[in-house]
Design a protein around this motif. Sequence first.
Motif, short mmCIF file in Angstrom:
data_model
loop_
_atom_site.label_atom_id
_atom_site.label_comp_id
_atom_site.label_asym_id
_atom_site.label_seq_id
_atom_site.Cartn_x
_atom_site.Cartn_y
_atom_site.Cartn_z
N ALA A 10 0.84 -1.20 0.00
CA ALA A 10 0.00 0.00 0.00
C ALA A 10 0.87 1.25 0.00
O ALA A 10 0.61 2.21 -0.74
CB ALA A 10 -0.94 0.00 1.20
N TYR A 11 1.92 1.24 0.80
CA TYR A 11 2.83 2.39 0.86
C TYR A 11 3.47 2.64 -0.51
O TYR A 11 3.54 3.78 -0.97
CB TYR A 11 3.91 2.14 1.92
CG TYR A 11 4.85 3.30 2.11
CD1 TYR A 11 4.57 4.29 3.05
CD2 TYR A 11 6.00 3.42 1.34
CE1 TYR A 11 5.42 5.36 3.22
CE2 TYR A 11 6.86 4.50 1.50
CZ TYR A 11 6.56 5.47 2.45
OH TYR A 11 7.41 6.55 2.60
N GLU A 12 3.91 1.58 -1.15
CA GLU A 12 4.54 1.72 -2.47
C GLU A 12 3.54 2.20 -3.52
O GLU A 12 3.90 2.97 -4.41
CB GLU A 12 5.18 0.40 -2.88
CG GLU A 12 6.41 0.07 -2.04
CD GLU A 12 6.91 -1.36 -2.22
OE1 GLU A 12 6.24 -2.19 -2.87
OE2 GLU A 12 7.99 -1.64 -1.65
N ALA A 13 2.27 1.75 -3.42
CA ALA A 13 1.24 2.21 -4.35
C ALA A 13 1.00 3.70 -4.18
O ALA A 13 0.78 4.43 -5.16
CB ALA A 13 -0.06 1.43 -4.13
N ASP A 16 3.98 5.55 -5.66
CA ASP A 16 3.92 5.50 -7.12
C ASP A 16 3.06 6.63 -7.70
O ASP A 16 3.34 7.13 -8.78
CB ASP A 16 3.37 4.14 -7.56
CG ASP A 16 3.39 3.98 -9.07
OD1 ASP A 16 4.48 4.14 -9.67
OD2 ASP A 16 2.32 3.71 -9.65
N LYS A 17 2.04 7.05 -6.95
CA LYS A 17 1.16 8.14 -7.42
C LYS A 17 1.50 9.46 -6.75
O LYS A 17 0.72 10.41 -6.75
CB LYS A 17 -0.31 7.78 -7.16
CG LYS A 17 -0.77 6.57 -7.95
CD LYS A 17 -0.63 6.78 -9.44
CE LYS A 17 -1.04 5.54 -10.22
NZ LYS A 17 -0.74 5.64 -11.62
N LYS A 18 2.69 9.53 -6.17
CA LYS A 18 3.24 10.77 -5.59
C LYS A 18 2.42 11.31 -4.41
O LYS A 18 2.27 12.52 -4.26
CB LYS A 18 3.39 11.86 -6.66
CG LYS A 18 4.11 11.43 -7.92
CD LYS A 18 5.59 11.23 -7.68
CE LYS A 18 6.33 11.04 -8.98
NZ LYS A 18 6.87 9.71 -9.17
N GLY A 19 1.90 10.39 -3.57
CA GLY A 19 1.26 10.83 -2.34
C GLY A 19 2.26 11.60 -1.50
O GLY A 19 3.45 11.29 -1.49
N GLU A 20 1.80 12.63 -0.81
CA GLU A 20 2.71 13.50 -0.08
C GLU A 20 2.67 13.24 1.43
O GLU A 20 1.62 12.96 1.99
CB GLU A 20 2.34 14.97 -0.33
CG GLU A 20 2.55 15.39 -1.76
CD GLU A 20 2.28 16.86 -1.98
OE1 GLU A 20 1.60 17.50 -1.15
OE2 GLU A 20 2.77 17.38 -3.00
N GLU A 57 -5.88 -1.40 -6.39
CA GLU A 57 -5.41 -2.29 -7.45
C GLU A 57 -4.24 -3.17 -6.99
O GLU A 57 -4.23 -4.38 -7.22
CB GLU A 57 -4.98 -1.46 -8.67
CG GLU A 57 -4.45 -2.27 -9.82
CD GLU A 57 -4.00 -1.40 -10.99
OE1 GLU A 57 -3.08 -1.83 -11.70
OE2 GLU A 57 -4.56 -0.30 -11.18
N GLN A 58 -3.27 -2.56 -6.32
CA GLN A 58 -2.09 -3.33 -5.89
C GLN A 58 -2.43 -4.35 -4.81
O GLN A 58 -1.90 -5.46 -4.81
CB GLN A 58 -0.98 -2.38 -5.42
CG GLN A 58 -0.40 -1.52 -6.53
CD GLN A 58 0.04 -2.32 -7.75
OE1 GLN A 58 0.75 -3.32 -7.63
NE2 GLN A 58 -0.36 -1.89 -8.93
#
Length: 115
Positions: A10-13, A16-20, A57-58
Amino acid sequence: MDSKKALKTAYEAIADKKGENTRIIDISGVSVIADYFIVTNGNNVNQVKAIADSVEEQLFKMGITPRQIEGYGTASWILMDFGSIIVHIFSKEDRLFYDLERIWSDGKLITVEEI
């Protein structure tokens, strides 16, 4: 479900979408609702939704589906309940307003490397 593997995915997902300013809070010692919160924010509605879609999705690829998702329509605060992990994706303004990190300060902030 392997909570730690799911947490890292979840962290990597989110990354990947540039969560801040993504934070992982271990709440297992202070609450029975979950073991971990992940708190992050996006800069606009489209990014907040993209982060949520990526997480869903992930984790789905791992065979993990959410128990519930709230707030997707407005995307100011999306809450994704995966059982032992709850993902909170905020707009920047709502994150400052609700300040979950302060509310859950009894939990332990952990880094992705500690997972």
